[in-house]
Design an enzyme around this catalytic site. Structure first.
Site, PDB file in Angstrom:
ATOM      1  N   HIS A 225       0.834  -1.204   0.000  1.00  0.00           N
ATOM      2  CA  HIS A 225       0.000   0.000   0.000  1.00  0.00           C
ATOM      3  C   HIS A 225       0.864   1.247   0.000  1.00  0.00           C
ATOM      4  O   HIS A 225       0.612   2.190  -0.748  1.00  0.00           O
ATOM      5  CB  HIS A 225      -0.952  -0.018   1.202  1.00  0.00           C
ATOM      6  CG  HIS A 225      -1.907   1.112   1.214  1.00  0.00           C
ATOM      7  ND1 HIS A 225      -1.641   2.281   1.885  1.00  0.00           N
ATOM      8  CD2 HIS A 225      -3.114   1.264   0.623  1.00  0.00           C
ATOM      9  CE1 HIS A 225      -2.660   3.105   1.709  1.00  0.00           C
ATOM     10  NE2 HIS A 225      -3.564   2.520   0.948  1.00  0.00           N
ATOM     11  N   CYS A 226       1.891   1.262   0.830  1.00  0.00           N
ATOM     12  CA  CYS A 226       2.781   2.425   0.911  1.00  0.00           C
ATOM     13  C   CYS A 226       3.426   2.743  -0.436  1.00  0.00           C
ATOM     14  O   CYS A 226       3.583   3.906  -0.795  1.00  0.00           O
ATOM     15  CB  CYS A 226       3.888   2.172   1.928  1.00  0.00           C
ATOM     16  SG  CYS A 226       3.308   1.920   3.605  1.00  0.00           S
ATOM     17  N   SER A 227       3.796   1.713  -1.167  1.00  0.00           N
ATOM     18  CA  SER A 227       4.525   1.934  -2.426  1.00  0.00           C
ATOM     19  C   SER A 227       3.635   2.506  -3.528  1.00  0.00           C
ATOM     20  O   SER A 227       4.132   2.929  -4.562  1.00  0.00           O
ATOM     21  CB  SER A 227       5.180   0.630  -2.902  1.00  0.00           C
ATOM     22  OG  SER A 227       4.196  -0.297  -3.284  1.00  0.00           O
ATOM     23  N   THR A 228       2.335   2.540  -3.315  1.00  0.00           N
ATOM     24  CA  THR A 228       1.430   3.089  -4.332  1.00  0.00           C
ATOM     25  C   THR A 228       0.901   4.480  -3.973  1.00  0.00           C
ATOM     26  O   THR A 228       0.104   5.035  -4.705  1.00  0.00           O
ATOM     27  CB  THR A 228       0.206   2.164  -4.520  1.00  0.00           C
ATOM     28  OG1 THR A 228      -0.569   2.156  -3.319  1.00  0.00           O
ATOM     29  CG2 THR A 228       0.643   0.762  -4.893  1.00  0.00           C
TER      30      THR A 228
END
Length: 103
Positions: free
Chosen positions: A92-95
């Site tokens: 989630h963080c990477s998006t």
């Protein structure tokens, strides 16, 4: 935290259904720093849920089963996120942050 979540209600006054996720075994970087391994950093996309895994078959499997119960209309897909947590994030963080181009 579970007690706090159990006290929350929908707009209709109904309690939310909770699906507990197992906590992965601790993961560490080369310097011995604990990394943020969690199955809760999943990503909901069209028709699927992408779930972080950490090559921990039992716990990854339990988390996948719980998310499948929570999202019965989607396919839950496990993705090895050991490399992502080295950057102190996960799926989630990477998006989250995409730079604006030409604006």
């Amino acid at each position: 935290m579970e007690q706090e979540l159990l006290s929350l209600r929908t707009l209709q006054g109904e309690p939310y259904e909770l699906f507990p996720l197992p906590l992965p075994d601790p993961c560490y970087d080369e310097e011995g720093n604990r990394l943020p391994a969690t199955h809760a950093n999943f990503l909901i996309i069209n028709g699927a849920v992408l779930m972080p895994t950490y090559q921990q078959a039992e716990k990854d499997g339990k988390a996948l089963a719980q998310l499948q119960k929570a999202f019965p209309d989607r396919k839950v897909v496990g993705i090895d996120c050991r490399v992502l947590i080295l950057q102190h994030g996960s799926l989630h963080c990477s998006t989250m942050q995409y730079p604006q181009i030409g604006g």
